[in-house]
Design a protein around this motif. Structure first.
Motif, PDB file in Angstrom:
ATOM      1  N   GLN A   2      68.776  30.217  40.840  1.00  0.00           N
ATOM      2  CA  GLN A   2      68.149  30.305  42.159  1.00  0.00           C
ATOM      3  C   GLN A   2      68.370  29.027  42.964  1.00  0.00           C
ATOM      4  O   GLN A   2      68.197  27.935  42.431  1.00  0.00           O
ATOM      5  CB  GLN A   2      66.643  30.474  42.005  1.00  0.00           C
ATOM      6  N   TYR A  20      61.303  41.695  41.361  1.00  0.00           N
ATOM      7  CA  TYR A  20      62.333  40.704  41.018  1.00  0.00           C
ATOM      8  C   TYR A  20      63.128  41.065  39.754  1.00  0.00           C
ATOM      9  O   TYR A  20      64.365  41.035  39.757  1.00  0.00           O
ATOM     10  CB  TYR A  20      61.590  39.371  40.852  1.00  0.00           C
ATOM     11  N   ASP A  64      71.788  42.631  39.117  1.00  0.00           N
ATOM     12  CA  ASP A  64      72.790  41.543  39.173  1.00  0.00           C
ATOM     13  C   ASP A  64      73.748  41.651  37.984  1.00  0.00           C
ATOM     14  O   ASP A  64      74.962  41.504  38.116  1.00  0.00           O
ATOM     15  CB  ASP A  64      72.115  40.169  39.060  1.00  0.00           C
ATOM     16  N   ASP A 116      63.108  31.038  29.032  1.00  0.00           N
ATOM     17  CA  ASP A 116      62.129  31.660  29.951  1.00  0.00           C
ATOM     18  C   ASP A 116      62.620  32.989  30.539  1.00  0.00           C
ATOM     19  O   ASP A 116      61.819  33.736  31.090  1.00  0.00           O
ATOM     20  CB  ASP A 116      61.762  30.675  31.079  1.00  0.00           C
ATOM     21  N   VAL A 145      63.538  23.271  27.942  1.00  0.00           N
ATOM     22  CA  VAL A 145      63.300  21.839  28.153  1.00  0.00           C
ATOM     23  C   VAL A 145      61.924  21.690  28.791  1.00  0.00           C
ATOM     24  O   VAL A 145      61.589  22.400  29.742  1.00  0.00           O
ATOM     25  CB  VAL A 145      64.404  21.234  29.065  1.00  0.00           C
TER      26      VAL A 145
HETATM   27  P1  TYM Z   1      66.273  29.808  37.491  1.00  0.00           P
HETATM   28  O1  TYM Z   1      66.953  29.554  38.784  1.00  0.00           O
HETATM   29  O2  TYM Z   1      64.796  29.550  37.407  1.00  0.00           O
HETATM   30  O3  TYM Z   1      66.944  28.927  36.360  1.00  0.00           O
HETATM   31  C1  TYM Z   1      68.341  28.939  36.152  1.00  0.00           C
HETATM   32  C2  TYM Z   1      68.637  28.891  34.670  1.00  0.00           C
HETATM   33  O4  TYM Z   1      68.055  27.708  34.097  1.00  0.00           O
HETATM   34  C3  TYM Z   1      67.256  28.064  32.980  1.00  0.00           C
HETATM   35  N1  TYM Z   1      66.093  27.149  32.919  1.00  0.00           N
HETATM   36  C4  TYM Z   1      65.774  26.420  31.846  1.00  0.00           C
HETATM   37  N2  TYM Z   1      66.357  26.329  30.627  1.00  0.00           N
HETATM   38  C5  TYM Z   1      65.780  25.477  29.734  1.00  0.00           C
HETATM   39  N3  TYM Z   1      64.673  24.741  30.031  1.00  0.00           N
HETATM   40  C6  TYM Z   1      64.063  24.805  31.240  1.00  0.00           C
HETATM   41  N4  TYM Z   1      62.995  24.064  31.511  1.00  0.00           N
HETATM   42  C7  TYM Z   1      64.619  25.690  32.211  1.00  0.00           C
HETATM   43  N5  TYM Z   1      64.282  26.000  33.482  1.00  0.00           N
HETATM   44  C8  TYM Z   1      65.200  26.901  33.906  1.00  0.00           C
HETATM   45  C9  TYM Z   1      66.797  29.485  33.257  1.00  0.00           C
HETATM   46  O5  TYM Z   1      66.420  30.151  32.075  1.00  0.00           O
HETATM   47  C10 TYM Z   1      68.031  30.074  33.898  1.00  0.00           C
HETATM   48  O6  TYM Z   1      68.947  30.503  32.915  1.00  0.00           O
HETATM   49  N6  TYM Z   1      65.773  34.745  37.217  1.00  0.00           N
HETATM   50  C11 TYM Z   1      66.701  33.662  37.032  1.00  0.00           C
HETATM   51  C12 TYM Z   1      67.956  33.762  37.873  1.00  0.00           C
HETATM   52  C13 TYM Z   1      68.682  35.064  37.790  1.00  0.00           C
HETATM   53  C14 TYM Z   1      69.494  35.477  36.714  1.00  0.00           C
HETATM   54  C15 TYM Z   1      70.001  36.763  37.101  1.00  0.00           C
HETATM   55  C16 TYM Z   1      69.841  34.924  35.483  1.00  0.00           C
HETATM   56  C17 TYM Z   1      68.710  36.033  38.731  1.00  0.00           C
HETATM   57  N7  TYM Z   1      69.506  37.069  38.328  1.00  0.00           N
HETATM   58  C18 TYM Z   1      70.824  37.490  36.243  1.00  0.00           C
HETATM   59  C19 TYM Z   1      70.693  35.663  34.638  1.00  0.00           C
HETATM   60  C20 TYM Z   1      71.173  36.925  35.024  1.00  0.00           C
HETATM   61  C21 TYM Z   1      65.990  32.378  37.391  1.00  0.00           C
HETATM   62  O7  TYM Z   1      65.020  32.356  38.119  1.00  0.00           O
HETATM   63  O8  TYM Z   1      66.606  31.270  36.935  1.00  0.00           O
END
Ligand code: TYM
Length: 345
Positions: free
Chosen positions: A12, A129, A136, A150, A197
């Motif tokens: 995102q 969502y 996607d 997550d 993380v």
């Molecule tokens: P988003 O934008 O919050 O995060 C992007 C990716 O980073 C990973 N992530 C983490 N991994 C480890 N530790 C953390 N603290 C942490 N924070 C974020 C997320 O797991 C993600 O892989 N819904 C998704 C975006 C999305 C998506 C999709 C992903 C939309 N359509 C289709 C895969 C397939 C999201 O909000 O990611």
């Protein structure tokens, strides 16, 4: 039925990209491009499920694109694009709104966390969502999805939607010549020492873009001094590091820092502990600063350079969108036939 292997994932364009995004997802994106055809998406339609300032949204779409390239994804070999340029995502999401059940969405913990107590006031988009997320992935009939921990529940929902679509429309899938299943069951790829993380200030909270304190995370654009300060200030406990992984269990902050070190160094927590077991945090943190600056410094500088050239970034997104559209368009034609819509040929 055997499906062509293909990787899809999305990030995102909201707030700052941080170490969690990098270690949980983007490093995997980079590694997978050697063995798979990959599609990496800046999911701007997802971003607007909560309010986004329009000029800031444009800036962050370009910044996430720059991060993909700066981290090493090759935009010529793989597809990098932003979601809103390929209308089929929203189109398939509507079909999935009619396949997914309310009860399934009601179980989504991320919605509960994000909506909090103010449920009546959040957007309908925030609730739906996960259906868009399933679209996607499945609009490319992707088989592998690298994500952080997550996103696991959302991936399970995508699998349920694919399965229900295949079952509900089984007869039509067969009569249209698509065999016994149209959508694959996408596999989550959640691996390694840093799939979740945690905040540098609180080992019980995920590192996140929306956490108000900037000291809770390391941003990909932080300079060396800022990284050093944040690591030095990271919460720890007074004990020395243990020599065995077992010793990290009751110590979430220590566990998190060791996991970060292991992931940045492409090794395991056990290997890190065999080097630093018995060391004080002051020593370990110095090594972590050096490693973080060595790995993230060049990425941050490259990102800053790339965002100076929006024309180049936009050309990458336009080219990626055109290539993504070609695949998504074919899927949607088939979906229309399967569902029973009349379409232009
Ligand atoms: P988003 O934008 O919050 O995060 C992007 C990716 O980073 C990973 N992530 C983490 N991994 C480890 N530790 C953390 N603290 C942490 N924070 C974020 C997320 O797991 C993600 O892989 N819904 C998704 C975006 C999305 C998506 C999709 C992903 C939309 N359509 C289709 C895969 C397939 C999201 O909000 O990611």
């Amino acid at each position: 039925m055997a499906f062509k292997e293909r990787v899809f994932s999305g990030v995102q364009p909201t707030g700052n990209l941080h170490l969690g995004n990098y270690l949980g997802a983007i490093t995997k994106f980079v590694a997978l491009q050697d063995t798979y055809d990959c599609i990496y998406c800046v999911v701007d339609l997802h971003a607007i499920t909560v309010w986004q300032d329009p000029p800031e949204l444009k800036r962050t779409i370009r910044e996430v694109t720059a991060a993909f390239i700066a981290c090493g994804i090759d935009p010529k070999k793989q597809i990098i694009f932003n979601q809103s340029q390929v209308a089929e995502h929203a189109e398939l999401a509507w079909v999935f709104n009619c396949v997914a059940r309310l009860g399934w969405l009601n179980r989504m913990t991320q919605f509960k966390e994000k909506a909090g107590k103010d449920r009546e006031n959040v957007s309908v988009g925030l609730y739906a969502y996960p259906n868009l997320m399933a679209a996607d992935i499945l609009v490319y009939r992707a088989t592998h999805v690298p994500v952080g921990e997550d996103q696991k529940q959302h991936l399970e929902l995508a699998r349920d939607i694919a399965q229900k679509f295949n079952v509900d429309f089984a007869a039509s899938i067969a009569s249209n010549g698509y065999g016994d299943a149209f959508f694959p069951q996408p596999e989550p790829i959640i691996q390694g020492p840093a799939t979740r993380v945690m905040s540098l200030r609180d080992g019980s909270k995920k590192m996140s873009k929306s956490e108000p304190s900037d000291y809770s995370r390391i941003n990909l654009t932080d300079d060396a001094d800022t990284i050093a300060q944040k690591v030095r200030k990271a919460k720890t406990d007074p004990e020395a590091l243990p020599s065995e992984e077992e010793g990290l269990k009751p110590r979430p902050e220590a566990d998190n820092l060791v996991g970060i070190y292991a992931a940045l160094n492409n090794t395991t927590k056990a290997a890190v502990l065999s080097e630093f077991g018995g060391a004080q945090f002051s020593t370990f943190k110095m090594a972590l600063v050096d490693l973080s600056v060595a790995k993230l410094g060049p990425i941050g500088s490259e990102m800053k350079k790339l965002v100076q050239d929006p024309v180049y970034i936009d050309s990458i997104l336009a080219d990626g969108s055109a290539r993504a559209s070609a695949i998504a368009g074919e899927t949607m034609k088939a979906v229309k036939d399967i569902v029973g819509f009349v379409r232009r040929s």
